[in-house]
Enzyme design. Structure first.
Site, PDB file in Angstrom:
ATOM      1  N   ASP A 271     -10.305  -1.420   3.439  1.00 10.57           N
ATOM      2  CA  ASP A 271      -9.146  -1.086   2.599  1.00 10.57           C
ATOM      3  C   ASP A 271      -8.030  -2.076   2.929  1.00 10.57           C
ATOM      4  OD1 ASP A 271      -7.484   0.054   0.824  1.00 10.57           O
ATOM      5  OD2 ASP A 271      -7.284   1.973   1.848  1.00 10.57           O
ATOM      6  N   ALA A 272      -7.921  -3.079   2.082  1.00 14.14           N
ATOM      7  CA  ALA A 272      -7.109  -4.254   2.414  1.00 14.14           C
ATOM      8  C   ALA A 272      -6.102  -4.580   1.324  1.00 14.14           C
ATOM      9  CB  ALA A 272      -8.027  -5.451   2.641  1.00 14.14           C
ATOM     10  N   LYS A 273      -6.350  -4.105   0.084  1.00 18.38           N
ATOM     11  CA  LYS A 273      -5.453  -4.368  -1.051  1.00 18.38           C
ATOM     12  C   LYS A 273      -5.135  -5.860  -1.157  1.00 18.38           C
ATOM     13  CE  LYS A 273      -4.530   0.277  -1.537  1.00 18.38           C
ATOM     14  NZ  LYS A 273      -5.228   0.942  -0.422  1.00 18.38           N
ATOM     15  N   ARG A 274      -6.133  -6.707  -0.977  1.00 19.59           N
ATOM     16  CA  ARG A 274      -5.914  -8.134  -1.043  1.00 19.59           C
ATOM     17  C   ARG A 274      -5.891  -8.636  -2.495  1.00 19.59           C
ATOM     18  NH1 ARG A 274      -5.067  -6.763   3.770  1.00 19.59           N
ATOM     19  NH2 ARG A 274      -5.840  -7.962   5.552  1.00 19.59           N
TER      20      ARG A 274
ATOM     21  N   ASP B  53       0.866  -1.177   0.000  1.00 17.48           N
ATOM     22  CA  ASP B  53       0.000   0.000   0.000  1.00 17.48           C
ATOM     23  C   ASP B  53       0.904   1.228   0.000  1.00 17.48           C
ATOM     24  OD1 ASP B  53      -2.190   1.835   0.543  1.00 17.48           O
ATOM     25  OD2 ASP B  53      -3.265   0.138   1.406  1.00 17.48           O
TER      26      ASP B  53
END
Lengths: 277, 277
Positions: free
Chosen positions: B94-97, A99
C-alpha cells in the site's frame, strides 16, 4: 528553510535551478559499480559538481526505493551529505505521497523528521485530510501536484466542472485555503507552456516546482515569461539533462557544465525580468 | 497471483479479509521494543495469528518508511516472511505511488522485482503513463485509487464534468481501457456505502480493495450488498481494528480473535450471496 531564505539564495546565486537526483543503477557510470554504495557515490559526485550552480536538490525516491534497503541507505546518506556540506541547499523529497490522515502523518514523519528533507511532493487526489498532515512543520514545505509535465496530465487534470474550473485549478483553489505560500508550492510541468498564465491567475504568489525542462522538452524561456514573479517564484528542475550528461568517467564534470549553462541562462532571465540587478 | 487463484483462496477459506499491516513504533506493545527489529517482530506475530482467517496482507509503506532504513528492512523481511510461510497470501504494497513514466517504472521495479509484492496501490492523478509502467508484470496487480474512504474524498473525487461523470467514474472509465480485470483492481472505501452501486456500473468485474471497515466506520454488510460479484470481487481490509485490538502481551491473540470474527461474518455473507455453498 523559510521562504525569505530561499528567495535570498536565488538572488545571490542568480539561479533557480533544482538538480534532480534520479540515480538509476542501470545508467550510472560503470566504474561506480565497484563502490560500496554506487548510488551514494554517484549522488555525492553530482552534488559536489552542481551545488555552486543550483539552489535545490530533488532526490527522486523511486530511484532509491527500487534498490530496497541499499537504496534507502543511499537516500539517507545523500540527504545528510547535502545538509552537512551545503546547508543552504533546499532539499525536496520527490515522493508524490498522499494517503488518509493517519497514514500521511507517518509519511510526513518519515520525510521531515527522519529524512530531514525541506519539502515533499504530495499527490492531491485524496483531498484535504491527505495533505494537511504534511503542513505545520516549521520551515518545511508541501509541493502539491497541480499540472504535471507528462502526457497523462491530459487524462484528468484538465477535466472541467460545471463552473468551468479544470481539475488542476480546483486543486489549487481548494489548497489555497489549507496553507499559505510560506509552506505550499505547486508542481507545474515546463511542458505546459502558456498554461502558466492560468496557474498564476489562481496561485499568484506560490513558488512553482517546474520539472520538464531538458529531457522532457519544456522551454525555460516560456516558463519564465508566463510564470515568474517579483520574488522569482520558480524552482526549475532538470534531472536527466544534467546527471546523465555523460555516462563516462567525466560524468560529474559534464553535470557541472550543464548546470552552469542553465545557471547562466537563469541569471540572464532574472536580470531581464528585474528580479536581480 | 492469478485472479483464479485469488478467487479459489477466497472460496476455500470463506474469507475475503485483507489484514493491513500499519506497524507504528509509538503504538506497538512495549515489550516488543526490546526486539532487534520491533516492527518486524510485531508484523510476524500479527501475520502468524491472522493468516488462517485472511487471504491478503497489506503492508502500509508509510509506517515502515517513517523509520527509514530500519523500517525498510522490516518491510522487506515481513514480505519475505509471508511469502515463505504463507505462499497463498496475496501481498499488497500500500504505497499510493504514481509519477511520470520513467519514474513509475522504477517504483514498479521496487515493489514487484525487489520487494516481490503481488500488488501495489497507485494514485491516478498523473494519468495513463503514470499507471501503465506498473502493468504487464505477469501475476502482478495495480490497485488504482478510485473512491477513497476519507473525508477528503469529497474534495475532488466527486467533481462532475460536463457529461455528469464524477472524477472517480472518469478514473475508472479511462483505466478500463488500460488493463483488464486480471491485473487491475480499484480502491473503494467502505465508508462510501451505496456508492458501490455506481462503482459496479462502471467496473462490473474488477476486484475492489475496500478499506474503511472498523476504525473508519464503514459497514461490511453495505459493502457486500452493493459491491459483491459472483466471484466475490472484494478484498475488505481492516488494519487498526485487528492489529491494535490489544496493545498488551496478548496483542497477537487479540488480533487473531478479531480476524476470526470478521472471517466468520464474511463466510456467512459469501454463503448468503451464493458465492460459496
Amino acid at each position: 528553510m523559510k521562504r525569505e531564505n530561499l528567495i535570498e539564495n536565488i538572488k545571490s546565486k542568480g539561479s533557480f535551478l533544482c538538480v534532480g537526483l534520479d540515480p538509476d543503477i542501470k545508467k550510472i557510470p560503470e566504474h561506480l559499480l565497484r563502490e560500496e554504495n554506487p548510488l551514494l557515490a554517484f549522488c555525492k559526485a553530482i552534488v559536489d559538481a552542481t551545488a555552486p550552480y543550483c539552489v535545490a536538490f530533488k532526490p527522486n525516491l523511486a530511484f532509491f526505493e527500487s534498490m530496497g534497503v541499499e537504496g534507502w541507505l543511499a537516500l539517507e546518506d545523500t540527504v545528510r551529505y547535502i545538509k552537512e556540506n551545503y546547508p543552504d541547499q533546499f532539499v525536496i523529497a520527490d515522493a508524490k505521497r498522499g494517503d488518509i490522515g493517519n497514514t500521511s502523518k507517518l509519511y510526513a514523519r518519515g520525510v521531515f523528521e527522519h529524512l530531514q528533507a525541506d519539502a515533499v511532493t504530495v499527490a492531491p487526489y485524496m483531498g484535504e485530510d491527505s495533505v494537511t498532515p504534511f503542513l505545520g512543520y516549521p520551515g518545511k514545505w508541501v509541493v502539491l501536484l497541480a499540472l504535471t509535465s507528462n502526457k497523462g496530465s491530459h487524462d484528468f487534470q484538465f477535466i472541467q466542472d460545471g463552473e468551468g474550473h479544470r481539475l488542476f485549478e480546483n486543486v489549487i483553489l481548494a489548497s489555497q485555503k489549507w496553507a499559505s505560500s510560506d509552506e505550499l508550492m505547486y508542481v507545474v510541468g515546463a511542458t505546459q507552456g502558456k498554461m502558466f498564465e492560468d496557474i498564476r491567475a489562481v496561485a499568484p504568489d506560490n513558488f512553482l516546482l517546474v520539472p520538464g525542462v531538458g529531457a522532457q522538452g519544456g522551454s525555460l524561456e516560456e516558463v519564465v515569461k508566463y510564470g515568474m514573479t517579483k520574488d522569482c517564484g520558480l524552482l526549475v528542475n532538470s534531472s536527466r539533462g544534467i546527471i546523465y550528461a555523460s555516462t563516462g568517467a567525466d560524468f560529474a564534470e559534464a553535470a557541472g557544465h550543464e548546470a552552469a549553462k542553465l545557471r547562466d541562462q537563469m541569471a540572464g532571465l532574472l536580470k531581464e525580468y528585474g528580479v536581480i540587478d
